[in-house]
Design an enzyme around this catalytic site. Structure first.
Site, short mmCIF file in Angstrom:
data_model
loop_
_atom_site.label_atom_id
_atom_site.label_comp_id
_atom_site.label_asym_id
_atom_site.label_seq_id
_atom_site.Cartn_x
_atom_site.Cartn_y
_atom_site.Cartn_z
N HIS A 1 -9.62 1.89 0.89
CA HIS A 1 -9.56 0.73 1.79
C HIS A 1 -10.66 0.75 2.86
O HIS A 1 -10.39 0.53 4.03
CB HIS A 1 -8.17 0.72 2.44
CG HIS A 1 -7.65 -0.65 2.75
ND1 HIS A 1 -8.23 -1.47 3.68
CD2 HIS A 1 -6.60 -1.32 2.24
CE1 HIS A 1 -7.53 -2.60 3.75
NE2 HIS A 1 -6.54 -2.54 2.87
N HIS B 1 0.81 -1.23 0.00
CA HIS B 1 0.00 0.00 0.00
C HIS B 1 0.84 1.28 0.00
O HIS B 1 0.60 2.22 0.75
CB HIS B 1 -0.95 0.00 1.20
CG HIS B 1 -2.00 -1.07 1.16
ND1 HIS B 1 -2.50 -1.58 -0.01
CD2 HIS B 1 -2.64 -1.75 2.16
CE1 HIS B 1 -3.42 -2.51 0.26
NE2 HIS B 1 -3.52 -2.64 1.56
N GLU C 1 -11.31 -3.90 -2.79
CA GLU C 1 -10.46 -2.82 -3.30
C GLU C 1 -10.30 -2.97 -4.81
O GLU C 1 -9.69 -3.92 -5.28
CB GLU C 1 -9.09 -2.89 -2.62
CG GLU C 1 -9.16 -2.80 -1.12
CD GLU C 1 -8.01 -3.55 -0.45
OE1 GLU C 1 -6.85 -3.16 -0.65
OE2 GLU C 1 -8.27 -4.52 0.26
C1 BGC Z 1 -4.20 -6.51 1.95
C2 BGC Z 1 -3.96 -7.31 3.19
C3 BGC Z 1 -3.50 -6.39 4.27
C4 BGC Z 1 -4.53 -5.34 4.48
C5 BGC Z 1 -4.04 -4.33 5.46
C6 BGC Z 1 -5.26 -5.53 2.25
O1 BGC Z 1 -5.52 -4.76 1.13
O2 BGC Z 1 -4.52 -7.30 0.86
O3 BGC Z 1 -3.00 -8.32 2.96
O4 BGC Z 1 -3.24 -7.06 5.45
O5 BGC Z 1 -4.82 -4.69 3.30
O6 BGC Z 1 -4.98 -4.01 6.36
#
Ligand code: BGC
Length: 373
Positions: free
Chosen positions: A202, A128, A340
């Site tokens: 998210h 991210h 997402e």
């Molecule tokens: C990811 C997860 C990650 C999470 C974080 C998601 O988008 O795919 O692996 O732990 O975000 O909170």
């Protein structure tokens, strides 16, 4: 049920005070301050029966309220009440994600012969956007009213080299609430050097209301015949695999919990679902249907349409009972899920995936629409 509801009941999405279908000018208030004194604001907006609260910190959706079949409102997205909680450690609750949604293997990629090392924040990988991604940036926010729409324009300029990414990236994200109560996100970005971009949001959904317990009884449909299997570090191994005959088949509505305990290596790696589905529609010029989530008990339904070719369905596997939401309830594994919209994880290292390259002179564009029923 009362703890899940807030605000007045709104049977018809019009009429009683607070339930007007008409857009209201976004209202700004001070939410808190960062340690260095930077003021963080919260914007509240409402249209078509949907109420949204957005922070200038991370472009975070702090609250998204929709009515159930009886007209009772609940905040259906996980979050916190204070800026201190967000800063202390949020697993990206409601945040804008950039420069790159999901993982880049070893936090490294090569562009035009030059190798870039990113901030690594998830084992050996970059997740991210790195340790200080867009979810921790302070965004410039401007409200707007446009015909029957109301919304916010968020701007952030990510400097050349930020988190290891090349190029100064000018990012503009527009959150719109339409008169039908849809929440639409339009992303745009331009760069001054060749770079990679993959923006998403998210929100952690629980259609029973945050703090409403497990989402394993929510029903989910994903318009995808294939997904991208991962290794133990959750990096795609390469070629997409068919969902047919696997727990990953959500082509027909199925509860999240139905197959989540199958002894499938992919589920073991991720402690549940945490994978990229390859949407059958591919990348499209206009948003097309990607997924539908519904909570049979409350009757709330979310329908997602997007221009993006992929969808990360994450079943809240790493929520571990250490965070407390505004409801006063702790968040445990499976108490929310994320959907997402995105390009595929690790695309900069996978030439067969749709490209995430952005060159000077080009404009990155992506749109996702969340419709509620
Ligand atoms: C990811 C997860 C990650 C999470 C974080 C998601 O988008 O795919 O692996 O732990 O975000 O909170």
């Amino acid at each position: 049920m009362s703890s899940k509801s807030s605000g007045p009941a709104c049977h018809e999405r019009a009429g009683p005070l607070g339930c007007s279908t008409k857009g209201r000018k976004p209202v700004k208030e001070l939410f808190g301050k960062l340690a260095d004194g930077t003021e963080i604001h919260r914007w509240s907006l409402e249209n078509g029966g949907t109420r949204l609260k957005v922070l200038s910190y991370g472009g975070i959706v702090q609250s998204l309220e929709i009515p159930d079949r009886e007209g009772r409102y609940a905040n259906v997205s996980l979050g916190f009440d204070t800026i201190e909680d967000y800063v202390a450690g949020s697993p990206y609750f409601g945040a804008l994600i950039g420069r790159y949604g999901n993982r880049i293997g070893a936090g490294r990629f090569t562009l035009d012969g030059e190798t870039f090392q990113l901030s690594v924040n998830d084992g050996a990988n970059s997740l991210h956007g790195g340790a200080d991604g867009f979810d921790k940036a302070v965004w410039d926010v401007e409200p707007f009213e446009d015909g029957s729409d109301v919304g916010l324009r968020l701007r952030y300029t990510s400097v050349d080299g930020e988190q290891g990414y090349p190029g100064t990236l000018a990012v503009r994200v527009t959150y719109t609430l339409t008169e039908r109560g849809e929440w639409r996100i339009d992303y745009e970005a331009t760069t001054d050097k060749v770079t990679v971009v993959n923006l998403t949001n998210h929100v952690y959904w629980n259609l029973a209301g945050e703090g409403g317990g497990s989402i394993h009884d929510h029903r989910l449909t994903i318009a995808a015949s294939r997904f991208t299997p991962v290794d133990a570090g959750l990096i795609p191994t390469g070629e997409p695999a068919e969902v047919a005959g696997t727990p990953f088949d959500f082509r027909g509505a199925k509860t999240v919990g139905e197959d989540i305990r199958e002894a499938d290596r992919q589920l073991l790696y991720a402690k549940g679902f945490d994978h990229n589905w390859v949407l059958d529609k591919g990348r499209t010029a206009d948003p097309e249907w990607a997924a539908t989530l519904s909570d049979p008990e409350s009757g709330r339904t979310l329908k997602i349409s997007t221009t993006e070719p992929g969808l990360q369905f994450y079943s809240g596997n790493f929520l571990d009972g250490t965070l407390v939401g505004p409801s006063g309830k702790i968040y445990r594994q499976g108490d929310a899920l994320c959907l997402e919209t995105q390009h595929f994880p690790d695309s900069p290292n996978k030439t067969s995936y749709p490209s995430t390259l952005l060159r000077p002179g080009q404009t990155y564009r992506s749109t996702t629409v969340h419709a509620f029923d």
